[in-house]
Design a protein around this motif. Structure first.
Motif, short mmCIF file in Angstrom:
data_model
loop_
_atom_site.label_atom_id
_atom_site.label_comp_id
_atom_site.label_asym_id
_atom_site.label_seq_id
_atom_site.Cartn_x
_atom_site.Cartn_y
_atom_site.Cartn_z
N ILE A 1 0.84 -1.20 0.00
CA ILE A 1 0.00 0.00 0.00
C ILE A 1 0.87 1.25 0.00
N SER A 2 1.91 1.25 0.84
CA SER A 2 2.70 2.48 0.95
C SER A 2 3.55 2.74 -0.29
N ILE A 3 4.04 1.67 -0.95
CA ILE A 3 4.88 1.91 -2.13
C ILE A 3 4.04 2.14 -3.38
N TYR A 4 3.05 1.26 -3.61
CA TYR A 4 2.38 1.27 -4.91
C TYR A 4 1.01 1.94 -4.90
N LEU A 5 0.32 1.88 -3.78
CA LEU A 5 -1.04 2.38 -3.79
C LEU A 5 -1.29 3.33 -2.63
N PRO A 6 -0.52 4.41 -2.54
CA PRO A 6 -0.72 5.32 -1.41
C PRO A 6 -2.09 5.98 -1.48
N SER A 7 -2.71 6.11 -0.33
CA SER A 7 -4.07 6.64 -0.30
C SER A 7 -4.04 8.15 -0.41
N THR A 8 -4.95 8.72 -1.20
CA THR A 8 -5.00 10.17 -1.37
C THR A 8 -6.24 10.77 -0.72
N ASP A 9 -6.97 9.92 -0.02
CA ASP A 9 -8.25 10.35 0.52
C ASP A 9 -8.05 11.18 1.78
N SER A 10 -8.60 12.40 1.80
CA SER A 10 -8.40 13.26 2.98
C SER A 10 -9.54 13.13 3.99
N LYS A 11 -10.71 12.69 3.50
CA LYS A 11 -11.85 12.62 4.42
C LYS A 11 -11.86 11.31 5.21
N GLN A 12 -10.76 10.59 5.09
CA GLN A 12 -10.78 9.21 5.56
C GLN A 12 -11.09 9.06 7.05
N SER A 13 -10.47 9.96 7.89
CA SER A 13 -10.61 9.77 9.33
C SER A 13 -12.07 9.93 9.75
N LYS A 14 -12.78 10.83 9.05
CA LYS A 14 -14.17 11.06 9.39
C LYS A 14 -15.01 9.80 9.12
N SER A 15 -14.82 9.23 7.92
CA SER A 15 -15.63 8.07 7.59
C SER A 15 -15.21 6.87 8.44
N ASN A 16 -13.92 6.85 8.83
CA ASN A 16 -13.47 5.74 9.66
C ASN A 16 -14.21 5.69 10.98
N THR A 17 -14.37 6.86 11.62
CA THR A 17 -15.07 6.87 12.90
C THR A 17 -16.52 6.43 12.71
N PHE A 18 -17.10 6.84 11.58
CA PHE A 18 -18.47 6.42 11.30
C PHE A 18 -18.59 4.91 11.24
N TRP A 19 -17.65 4.29 10.47
CA TRP A 19 -17.71 2.84 10.32
C TRP A 19 -17.39 2.13 11.63
N GLN A 20 -16.47 2.72 12.41
CA GLN A 20 -16.14 2.08 13.68
C GLN A 20 -17.34 2.05 14.62
N THR A 21 -18.07 3.17 14.68
CA THR A 21 -19.24 3.16 15.55
C THR A 21 -20.28 2.18 15.04
N ARG A 22 -20.39 2.09 13.72
CA ARG A 22 -21.37 1.17 13.14
C ARG A 22 -21.03 -0.28 13.48
#
Lengths: 311, 268
Positions: free
Chosen positions: A227-248
């Protein structure tokens, strides 16, 4: 060329296992493919993503992983994938691809699509929120039915055991190496990455495979590295959606524990409520009949009588 | 669990669960009167069924376990998973090649005990390849290829039934198997694509075998039993399409392997 894939989430460039296979493979050989995240799978010839289309009009769209690898190899990319391997290593890559398909794929499919709690908490919600309304229900139902059909003759416990064993074997095979064969990633690395990345990153309430996978540190390191070498994530809203999914997911786990703690009480409560409703309905009907017969309630038929008088 | 509740054959899960739970209890009992049930091998069994029955026999011979062969017309109805062959030992029924291998391993007989973990992974990978890729190819040829179906498959399936079942059952079974292939994305493949896949499988197995006596070196393993079962069946079964045999004939070491295993384990 253009590669149509499902959109990503949870720090992954795509949510779907096969899309990740295609993505990783094309990134490994630095291919100039344009990636299109799309949510219109009816445009694909199989009704599924990924699909690789040549917009200049030559050649059929490619949906098969082996054909895609062949296409990448023959089309003169910057890095030829599986280029520097001996025939025996290539033979093993083919064999391990089948191994993954036989041992790991059923369990991953089961975890994502057939396990009721996981399906309703994550998979169903994710796909329906990405697709538009009437089509989304049709799509998830069709895909789930297909998965259930392929898993119909399999014993769930046996399938999970097979998958756990497969993870152990992959871990042993990888050892302390960076990739499975040599210091360059191969098509096998792309396949393994696809399955493991989804298991590692997608939040699920029933996480038997995930727990086992995170106990294999070299496999986790392998996924993080790719992931870090070939497919780095460019998503900036990620932390927000992560908390949503974690609570779910946390909510789903709580529900699961609650229902596991008191299954008998529910059953015991279930019957009396139904009986009470039936009893209530019965009593109401009887009293109405009684009221009509004894004249407490009168039903008058005036409207029907009037025309007769007129005639 | 989800699959059990929604599956079309819940009783099969129940039976296989029962078998699985009795396995551990009965695993240390003696190896007496082991019976291997197969369909009629010369008249009834289809290419891939024949291959699995032969693979199971080869495995017993390699492991030095005595067994008796019982050919019955309705084995797929008796088998706990609906697939052939199955092993009956005392009161335990164990179906399919992998199931039998796991069962025998629980009794302490393992052909692959000398392998390291990495070699074991490679062996399992090649077994998956035979079990998945080669079997799908065989199923495709037997059921999807029209000429093979009309000339060979339908009459073999019908061989143990009377009219009108001889007409109905092959068609029903064909619909079921094509549905199975469709779920694996195989039904839409052309014959050429299937042969290409077959070539890849043979090439992979051939280069793994190399110049060694067996797949994993100089000792036979479970993978060799499975490989022999499939290769021997492909070589000796007469089908209207010879492409599969012709492909296999390109790989000399696979042919040598087949004759060697046959000589060593079946002609003594």
């Amino acid at each position: 060329m253009e590669l149509d894939i499902w959109p990503g989430d949870f720090g992954l460039p795509s949510i779907d296992v096969s899309c990740l296979h295609f993505l990783a493979c094309s990134k490994f050989c630095a291919s100039p493919i344009t990636y299109v995240t799309s949510t219109a799978p009816w445009n694909s010839p199989t009704g599924e993503y990924p699909v690789c289309v040549d917009r200049k009009g030559k050649g059929k769209p490619i949906c098969d992983f082996d054909k895609f690898v062949e296409e990448l190899r023959t089309n003169g990319q910057a890095v030829v994938i599986d280029g520097g391997l001996t025939p025996k290593e290539k033979a093993q890559i083919d064999a391990f691809a089948c191994f993954l398909q036989q041992r790991l794929q059923p369990a991953v499919n089961h975890t994502l699509w057939a396990d009721d709690l996981n399906y309703h908490t994550t998979t169903h919600y994710w796909y329906t929120s990405k697709l538009s309304f009437p089509y989304n229900l049709y799509y998830v139902e069709r895909r789930r039915k297909r998965v259930l059909r392929t898993l119909a003759n399999k014993n769930v416990n046996q399938m999970m055991l097979d998958a756990l064993q497969a993870l152990n074997m992959l871990s042993a095979k990888l050892g302390d190496n960076k990739y499975f064969y040599g210091d360059k990633p191969t098509s096998l690395d792309a396949l393994v990455f696809g399955y493991l990345a989804v298991l590692l990153r997608v939040p699920l309430p029933n996480d038997r495979l995930q727990v086992h996978l995170s106990a294999c540190p070299n496999l986790v390191r392998f996924v993080e590295l790719i992931i870090s070498i070939y497919l780095p994530s460019t998503d900036s809203k990620q932390s927000k959606s992560n908390t949503f999914w974690q609570t779910r997911v946390a909510k789903a786990i709580k529900q699961k524990e609650a229902s596991a703690a008191q299954p008998k009480e529910e059953e015991a409560e279930d019957l009396p409520i139904r009986d009470a409703i039936l009893f209530g309905l019965g009593a109401l009907t009887l009293s109405l009949i009684f009221a009509v017969h004894s004249g407490i309630i009168e039903i008058q038929m005036e409207e029907e009588e009037n025309p007769i008088v007129k005639d | 669990m989800a699959t059990t509740s929604s599956s079309s054959t819940p009783h099969r899960h129940l039976i296989s669960d029962l078998v699985a739970s009795t396995l551990s209890m009965n695993a240390d009992s003696e190896w007496i009167d082991a019976l291997l049930f197969t369909p009629f091998l010369t008249e009834q069994a289809l290419l891939y069924e024949y291959a699995d029955c032969l693979a199971a026999q080869t495995f017993f011979r390699m492991a030095g376990l005595p067994y008796q062969l019982r050919q019955r017309p309705n084995v797929d109805f008796i088998s706990p998973t609906g697939k052939v062959p199955f092993l009956k030992l005392n009161n335990v029924l164990v179906a399919e090649f992998t199931g039998i291998v796991d069962f025998v391993a629980q009794k302490g007989v393992k052909l692959s005990a000398h392998l390291t973990e990495v070699q074991l992974a490679e062996m399992m990978a090649h077994m998956s390849m035979i079990d998945l890729l080669l079997r799908n190819i065989e199923i495709y040829v037997v059921w999807r290829h029209d000429e093979t179906f009309s000339k060979i498959t339908s009459s073999r399936v019908a061989s143990v039934f009377h009219w009108p079942l001889t007409v109905i059952l092959p068609r029903l079974k064909r619909r079921e198997m094509i549905g199975y292939l469709d779920d694996q994305d195989w039904a839409t493949k052309s014959m050429d694509e299937v042969l290409e896949a077959a070539d890849r499988a043979f090439r992979s197995l051939s280069s793994q075998l190399g110049s060694c006596e067996f797949l994993m070196g100089d000792k036979p393993t479970e993978a060799d039993a499975l490989l022999f079962g499939h290769l021997y069946s492909i070589m000796t079964t007469q089908l209207p399409c010879h492409d599969l045999q012709n492909l296999l004939k390109k790989y000399n070491n696979l042919l040598d392997f087949t004759t060697r295993v046959e000589r060593e384990f079946f002609k003594r």
